[in-house]
Write a protein that holds these residues in place. Structure first.
Motif, short mmCIF file in Angstrom:
data_model
loop_
_atom_site.label_atom_id
_atom_site.label_comp_id
_atom_site.label_asym_id
_atom_site.label_seq_id
_atom_site.Cartn_x
_atom_site.Cartn_y
_atom_site.Cartn_z
N LEU A 64 0.82 -1.21 0.00
CA LEU A 64 0.00 0.00 0.00
C LEU A 64 0.86 1.26 0.00
N THR A 65 1.99 1.24 0.68
CA THR A 65 2.90 2.39 0.68
C THR A 65 3.38 2.68 -0.74
N LYS A 66 3.79 1.65 -1.45
CA LYS A 66 4.25 1.81 -2.83
C LYS A 66 3.11 2.23 -3.75
N LYS A 67 1.94 1.64 -3.55
CA LYS A 67 0.76 1.95 -4.37
C LYS A 67 0.43 3.43 -4.27
N TRP A 68 0.30 3.93 -3.04
CA TRP A 68 -0.13 5.31 -2.87
C TRP A 68 0.98 6.33 -3.12
N ALA A 69 2.23 5.89 -3.20
CA ALA A 69 3.30 6.78 -3.64
C ALA A 69 3.20 7.02 -5.14
N LYS A 70 2.68 6.03 -5.87
CA LYS A 70 2.52 6.12 -7.33
C LYS A 70 1.18 6.74 -7.71
N GLU A 71 0.12 6.38 -7.00
CA GLU A 71 -1.25 6.77 -7.35
C GLU A 71 -1.63 8.03 -6.57
N ASN A 72 -1.26 9.17 -7.12
CA ASN A 72 -1.52 10.47 -6.48
C ASN A 72 -3.00 10.83 -6.60
N TYR A 97 -3.80 10.11 -10.34
CA TYR A 97 -2.95 10.62 -11.42
C TYR A 97 -1.51 10.18 -11.18
N ASP A 98 -0.80 10.02 -12.28
CA ASP A 98 0.59 9.55 -12.22
C ASP A 98 1.56 10.72 -12.12
N GLU A 99 2.86 10.41 -12.11
CA GLU A 99 3.89 11.43 -11.95
C GLU A 99 3.90 12.45 -13.10
N ALA A 100 3.35 12.09 -14.25
CA ALA A 100 3.27 13.01 -15.39
C ALA A 100 2.00 13.86 -15.35
N GLY A 101 1.11 13.59 -14.37
CA GLY A 101 -0.14 14.34 -14.26
C GLY A 101 -1.30 13.74 -15.02
N GLN A 102 -1.10 12.56 -15.63
CA GLN A 102 -2.18 11.87 -16.35
C GLN A 102 -3.15 11.25 -15.36
N TRP A 103 -4.44 11.53 -15.53
CA TRP A 103 -5.48 10.92 -14.69
C TRP A 103 -5.84 9.54 -15.23
N TRP A 104 -6.17 8.65 -14.30
CA TRP A 104 -6.57 7.28 -14.59
C TRP A 104 -7.79 6.95 -13.75
N VAL A 130 -7.82 2.84 -16.97
CA VAL A 130 -8.24 3.53 -18.19
C VAL A 130 -7.84 5.00 -18.06
N LYS A 131 -7.16 5.54 -19.09
CA LYS A 131 -6.81 6.96 -19.10
C LYS A 131 -8.08 7.78 -19.17
N ILE A 132 -8.12 8.85 -18.37
CA ILE A 132 -9.24 9.79 -18.43
C ILE A 132 -8.67 11.21 -18.41
N SER A 133 -9.48 12.14 -18.88
CA SER A 133 -9.10 13.55 -18.79
C SER A 133 -9.61 14.11 -17.47
N ASP A 134 -9.14 15.27 -17.12
CA ASP A 134 -9.61 15.92 -15.90
C ASP A 134 -11.13 16.13 -15.96
N ASP A 135 -11.64 16.45 -17.14
CA ASP A 135 -13.09 16.67 -17.31
C ASP A 135 -13.91 15.39 -17.09
N TRP A 138 -14.79 11.60 -11.95
CA TRP A 138 -16.00 11.51 -11.13
C TRP A 138 -15.76 12.05 -9.73
N PHE A 139 -14.59 11.78 -9.19
CA PHE A 139 -14.32 11.98 -7.77
C PHE A 139 -13.43 13.21 -7.54
N LYS A 140 -13.88 14.35 -8.01
CA LYS A 140 -13.12 15.59 -7.85
C LYS A 140 -13.14 16.02 -6.39
N ASP A 141 -12.21 16.88 -6.03
CA ASP A 141 -12.13 17.39 -4.66
C ASP A 141 -13.48 17.96 -4.24
N GLY A 142 -13.88 17.64 -3.02
CA GLY A 142 -15.13 18.14 -2.47
C GLY A 142 -16.35 17.29 -2.81
N VAL A 143 -16.18 16.30 -3.68
CA VAL A 143 -17.30 15.43 -4.07
C VAL A 143 -17.31 14.20 -3.15
N ASP A 144 -18.47 13.89 -2.59
CA ASP A 144 -18.63 12.67 -1.81
C ASP A 144 -18.70 11.51 -2.80
#
Length: 155
Positions: A64-72, A97-104, A130-135, A138-144
């Motif tokens: 889990l430590t390694k997972k969450w270091a990669k999965e920002n 999102y990954d180290e390049a800022g790509q959302w998944w 699956v790669k997704i765009s910021d748009d 589903w789970f943006k900041d502040g969303v339950d």
């Protein structure tokens, strides 16, 4: 083997207690605190996570430590899929999102087997990223995460 007392619900599960167990797991994982999360599992818990196989608290915390270091920006939703006796099946979705800022978005299923003390003694996970765009997030900041409608059209 140490046990965590008073960790309800215990098997055999009902629909209500299985749903409680699933949401408790979701909430724990969303803390992204490996040493807290591992306490929901037996000390000798057996895991398969995609193509990785390991056993025990130390391996769980390391994974889990390694997972969450990669999965920002990790945000997870779990829903009950099925249950019987001491087993629960879960469908889940999480975004990161990954180290390049790509959302998944990761889609997957888990099957869980519990010991009599309510701790999980086996966890098997299968998932796809699956790669997704910021748009598309589903789970943006502040969303339950529990209020997001998850429908087939999103897949």
């Amino acid at each position: 083997m140490s046990q965590v007392p008073d960790r309800p619900p215990y098997p055999p599960f009902t629909e209500e207690t299985a749903k409680i167990k699933v949401k408790a797991a979701q909430d724990a994982w969303n803390t992204r605190t490996p040493h807290k999360v591992k306490l929901a599992y037996t000390e000798d818990s057996i895991w398969r996570n995609r193509d990785q196989f390991f056993t025990g608290h130390d391996a769980i915390a390391d994974f889990l430590t390694k997972k969450w270091a990669k999965e920002n920006g990790y945000r997870l939703r779990k829903e009950l899929f099925a249950f019987k006796d001491n087993k629960i099946a879960v469908q889940f979705w999480y975004e990161w999102y990954d180290e390049a800022g790509q959302w998944w978005r990761t889609y997957g299923l888990e099957d869980w087997t519990f010991a009599d003390n309510g701790l999980m003694r086996k966890r098997q996970m299968s998932g796809n990223d699956v790669k997704i765009s910021d748009d598309e997030r589903w789970f943006k900041d502040g969303v339950d995460v529990n209020t997001v409608p998850i429908e087939e059209k999103h897949w």
